[in-house]
Structures are given as structure tokens and as C-alpha cells.
Design a protein around this motif. Structure first.
Motif, mmCIF file in Angstrom:
data_model
loop_
_atom_site.group_PDB
_atom_site.id
_atom_site.type_symbol
_atom_site.label_atom_id
_atom_site.label_comp_id
_atom_site.label_asym_id
_atom_site.label_seq_id
_atom_site.Cartn_x
_atom_site.Cartn_y
_atom_site.Cartn_z
ATOM 1 N N UNK A 201 -7.987 -7.424 -10.951
ATOM 2 C CA UNK A 201 -6.762 -6.747 -10.878
ATOM 3 C C UNK A 201 -7.064 -5.258 -11.754
ATOM 4 N N UNK A 202 -7.598 -5.482 -12.770
ATOM 5 C CA UNK A 202 -7.970 -4.421 -13.727
ATOM 6 C C UNK A 202 -8.898 -3.291 -12.924
ATOM 7 N N UNK A 203 -9.871 -3.756 -12.247
ATOM 8 C CA UNK A 203 -10.622 -2.983 -11.498
ATOM 9 C C UNK A 203 -9.760 -2.009 -10.380
ATOM 10 N N UNK A 204 -8.775 -2.760 -9.878
ATOM 11 C CA UNK A 204 -8.150 -1.932 -8.765
ATOM 12 C C UNK A 204 -7.084 -0.870 -9.688
ATOM 13 N N UNK A 205 -6.767 -1.264 -10.608
ATOM 14 C CA UNK A 205 -5.873 -0.325 -11.178
ATOM 15 C C UNK A 205 -6.570 0.764 -12.230
ATOM 16 N N UNK A 206 -7.763 0.814 -12.221
ATOM 17 C CA UNK A 206 -8.574 1.608 -13.280
ATOM 18 C C UNK A 206 -8.142 3.203 -13.131
ATOM 19 N N UNK A 207 -8.186 3.535 -11.965
ATOM 20 C CA UNK A 207 -7.934 4.958 -12.022
ATOM 21 C C UNK A 207 -6.427 5.562 -12.257
ATOM 22 N N UNK A 208 -5.621 4.607 -12.276
ATOM 23 C CA UNK A 208 -4.142 4.989 -12.395
ATOM 24 C C UNK A 208 -4.155 4.885 -14.065
ATOM 25 N N UNK A 209 -4.653 3.908 -14.752
ATOM 26 C CA UNK A 209 -4.378 3.826 -16.230
ATOM 27 C C UNK A 209 -5.309 5.195 -16.735
ATOM 28 N N UNK A 210 -6.062 5.574 -16.157
ATOM 29 C CA UNK A 210 -6.993 6.805 -17.066
ATOM 30 C C UNK A 210 -6.395 8.194 -16.492
ATOM 31 N N UNK A 211 -5.242 8.295 -15.880
ATOM 32 C CA UNK A 211 -4.885 9.446 -15.373
ATOM 33 C C UNK A 211 -3.534 9.612 -16.126
ATOM 34 N N UNK A 212 -3.350 10.492 -17.282
ATOM 35 C CA UNK A 212 -2.104 10.950 -18.050
ATOM 36 C C UNK A 212 -1.300 11.555 -17.324
ATOM 37 N N UNK A 213 -1.678 12.301 -16.225
ATOM 38 C CA UNK A 213 -0.657 13.099 -15.387
ATOM 39 C C UNK A 213 0.227 12.020 -14.877
#
Length: 446
Positions: A201-213
């Protein structure tokens, strides 16, 4: 404001894949080494109980040290795991509790020079002019970034400046892939909790969590929706790039600290916490999907401040009506109807066969029990009992192999389960059912 720029990986955070991998491998190897050492202690006459306690304490300390110092996906995994220590038997959970809680809101900080370099890249060389004061010492350092307190020059108000570690996205991806491959070896460290689904689940959401925009967009949407709310505060966003975010500062203690408060305060704050989790989709159209207590601040005036909006589920129409409808039927004991409804919603695999409706209904009891009564007491003993029972179901190897978690429900499931875990950690007695009455569509019959 300067556009986000790619930055070189920070060796303090990311390091080489080989070096990070070797640190992660030290976890299962450490377990093996301690087992050998434990045998030696037994041979010298130390009791089995004493040896076992010493080994658990040493394992917990190593787990925190490795995951905390690596940050990235390793520490993110530790933060998620810390929610669920409440499910473990006390003899396993005890040594882990203090160490894992530290992962919720603290970690070794990034050097000041690197912080200033990130701010210059993201906000421009004149970034200091944006602040009349800026504290180089972070107030919190977590898995993806750290937070500094400052004063926004334009308004004179205190602000939180969230700075992402350079190379955090690459470190996250590398760590989580490595942890996924090591899931079988790490499981003994977690008392039997299945770690692979958590990591996937963390892998699937990785890009969202690192995009502060993206995080700023979600946070501002919630801040506007909850503006002037008597119980909740979401800090306004003043400026952001993809790696730096400036938002309103909120003063408060982490929700985890209320565990030591008198029962009436615990009950009230625990109730308010879970109420917010359900209110988000209804009020703001977004579900805050990272329910660990470090993201919830008890403010001096009693309101609950909510930070860290990197992981959300967009629910513009609120929670799915099918949730409330199926929960109502399940509480009423309609095993056959619940099974058919779960199948329609995609919770049962297409190739499933011979599912026992009553066994399925029994498996759902951790979600049903708090909704069956006017007031429910969430305790560690109850959570541990349910975890053991579910574990026994898994051992049968029949039911869970035929169940499925639809993507649209993945974060809802995480929040619901995580929220129950936190309430059990805090030993809260609350009217969970009244929250469902207010925020869960079709829970009440019309």
C-alpha cells in the motif's frame, strides 16, 4: 516563486542503495544473532523468561535505530507499524511500544546546511526575505521531511515550514522494495502482523506523499472547509513548491500524549479524533488517510489540529453509501445479505466459492462491535483478542484467500482500522455509533 527543481540525493537521507539495503538486512540478521546469544545466556544459567525479555528489548531498540536513522520508506513503514502494536500480546508489544512511538513524530534531523540548500533551490536565493524569523532547529523530523518554525514576514504570523529531504522519493521507493522482498524475514519482528500488504500500500502511494504541491491542495481544501469549526483546525497553506510547504503554525501536543490523562479527557479527545476521520469526507470531500496520533495536535483551547495531508482519498460525495448500508445489515445479523452485498462491491474474489456467510460475518466483528452499542470501550485487551481470533481465521486458510479489498476502499479500510487501533491504545470509551449516525450515509434506515 521559483518552480521546483530536481535536487541531488542527500547522502544523509538516501545513501547508496547497497548501503541502505545492508542496514535493512541487519534487522533479520540481528534477530538470528540475538537468538544465538540468547542460547548462550541460557547455558550460563539465566532463566528463559529473562532471556526472552532481554531479546525483545534489544530487538525493539535495533528496529527503532535502523528504521529511524534511515528515514525514507524504512521509517514510514515503522510509523505505520506503530499504529498496530496494540494488536500484539503484551509480552511482545511491551518492548516495542516506546520505541515504535518515537517513530510517529521524531527522527535524526537533516543538517542545517542541507535545509538552507533546499530552501534556496525551492524558494529562491532570497528565501530568507520571506521570513522575519527562521529556526534552523527542526521542531519535528519524520520519514519524508522535517518541520521548522518561522515567522511569515508578510503577516507576522508564526508558520510551519515543511522541508522535504533531498532524494526522499528515491529513498522511499528503494526502501519499500527492499522491505517487500524481506517481508517474510521481518515478520518475526512484528509479532505476526502481515507486513507485505502494508508495504504494498505504501509503494502505491509513494508519489502522492512526496508531492507537496498535491499535499498543499488537499490541506487548503480541508482548511477552507473547516474554517471557524468549533472542534477542528486545519492549518492554512501560505506558499508551496513540490518540496517545501509553508502553512499556518498550530500549537498543541500530539494526541498520543493523552494516554496519561484522566479518563474523561481521554474519552472526549478520542471521540473527537475519530469524529474528524469520519467528518472529513462529509465536510471537505477528502479523507485524511494517515491516522497515526502524531498528525493530530491537542491545542490549548481543546480543539484538535490536523496536519500532514500527504496521503488522502478524494471523496467529493462523502463516504460510499454501500458502507453504511452493509454495516447496518451486518449489525442486524443478516449474514447472507452482507455476503451478497460485499460480493457486489468487489470485496469477494470472482473465483471465490463456498464462502460461509456466518464465518464472514464473524470475521467482521472488530468493525461491527463498536457500532452495535450506544457506547463502546476500546481497550488493548479487546484489540488483542480480536487480532488473535482473526489470526486463527487466517490459519484456516479458507476465508481470507477468497476476500479482496477494492482499490476505492483501501484507504477507507486503513483509516477505519487505524482509528480503532488508536482508540484502543488510548483506552477510550465513546459513542462510536453516534459518529456513524452523523457521517455515514445509509447507516440509519430511512
Amino acid at each position: 516563486m521559483a518552480r521546483p527543481k530536481e535536487s541531488d540525493p542527500d547522502p544523509h537521507v538516501s545513501g547508496s542503495a547497497l548501503r541502505r539495503g545492508s542496514r535493512l538486512l541487519s534487522l533479520p540478521f540481528g534477530v538470528a544473532g540475538r537468538a544465538t546469544k540468547g542460547l548462550g545466556r541460557r547455558l550460563t544459567g539465566t532463566s528463559a523468561e529473562t532471556v526472552s525479555a532481554q531479546l525483545r528489548a534489544e530487538t525493539a531498540e535495533q528496529l527503532f535505530r535502523v528504521l529511524g536513522e534511515l528515514k525514507g520508506g524504512a521509517m514510514k513503514f515503522g510509523q505505520v507499524l506503530s499504529l498496530f502494536e496494540v494488536m500484539l500480546p503484551e509480552d511482545i508489544a511491551g518492548p516495542y511500544r516506546v520505541q515504535l512511538r518515537k517513530l510517529q513524530d521524531s527522527a535524526p534531523p537533516m543538517p542545517t546546511s542541507r535545509v538552507h540548500a533546499v530552501l534556496a533551490r525551492e524558494l529562491g536565493d532570497d528565501w530568507r526575505a520571506l521570513f522575519s524569523e527562521f529556526s534552523s532547529r527542526p521542531t519535528a523530523a519524520a520519514s519524508i521531511g522535517q518541520v521548522h518554525r518561522a515567522v511569515w514576514a508578510a503577516t507576522g504570523e508564526p508558520v510551519a515550514v515543511k522541508v522535504q529531504y533531498p532524494g526522499a522519493d528515491k529513498a522511499l521507493e528503494s526502501d519499500l522494495k527492499q522491505l517487500s522482498r524481506m517481508a517474510g524475514l521481518i515478520s518475526p519482528l512484528t509479532g505476526g502482523i502481515e507486513v507485505k500488504p502494508l508495504i504494498e500500500e505504501l509503494v502505491e502511494r509513494i508519489l502522492e506523499e512526496t508531492d507537496y504541491d498535491l499535499e498543499a491542495e488537499h490541506q487548503q481544501q480541508a482548511a477552507e472547509a473547516f474554517a471557524d469549526h468549533p472542534e477542528f483546525v486545519v492549518p492554512r497553506v501560505l506558499a508551496h513548491t513540490s518540496r517545501v510547504m509553508v502553512s499556518e503554525w498550530i500549537e498543541g501536543e500530539a494526541l498520543s500524549t493523552v494516554a496519561d490523562r484522566p479518563e474523561p479527557e481521554r474519552n472526549e479527545l478520542g471521540f473527537r479524533y475519530v469524529k474528524f476521520l469520519f467528518a472529513g469526507p462529509s465536510v471537505a470531500g477528502v479523507l485524511h488517510a494517515d491516522p497515526h496520533p502524531g498528525n493530530f495536535k491537542v491545542m490549548p483551547d481543546g480543539r484538535l489540529g490536523v496536519v500532514d495531508w500527504g496521503l488522502v482519498s478524494r471523496l467529493p460525495d462523502g463516504l460510499p453509501p454501500a458502507m453504511g448500508r452493509l454495516l447496518r445489515i451486518a449489525v442486524a445479523g443478516g449474514a447472507e445479505d452482507v455476503t451478497q452485498g460485499l460480493e457486489r462491491e468487489g470485496f469477494i474474489a470472482r473465483n471465490a466459492s463456498n464462502i460461509d456467510p456466518q464465518e464472514l460475518l464473524d470475521y467482521l466483528s472488530p468493525f461491527l462491535e463498536p457500532a452495535e452499542v450506544e457506547e463502546f470501550h476500546f481497550t488493548r485487551a479487546w484489540m488483542q483478542r480480536e487480532f488473535k481470533r482473526v489470526g486463527d481465521t487466517k490459519a484456516s486458510g479458507t476465508l481470507l484467500q477468497q476476500l479482496n479489498l477494492p482499490p476505492s476502499y483501501a484507504l477507507i479500510h486503513r483509516v477505519w482500522l487505524g482509528g480503532i487501533a488508536v482508540l484502543s491504545q488510548l483506552d477510550v470509551r465513546a459513542s462510536f455509533r453516534s459518529i456513524l449516525d452523523q457521517y455515514l450515509p445509509e447507516w440509519q434506515e430511512h
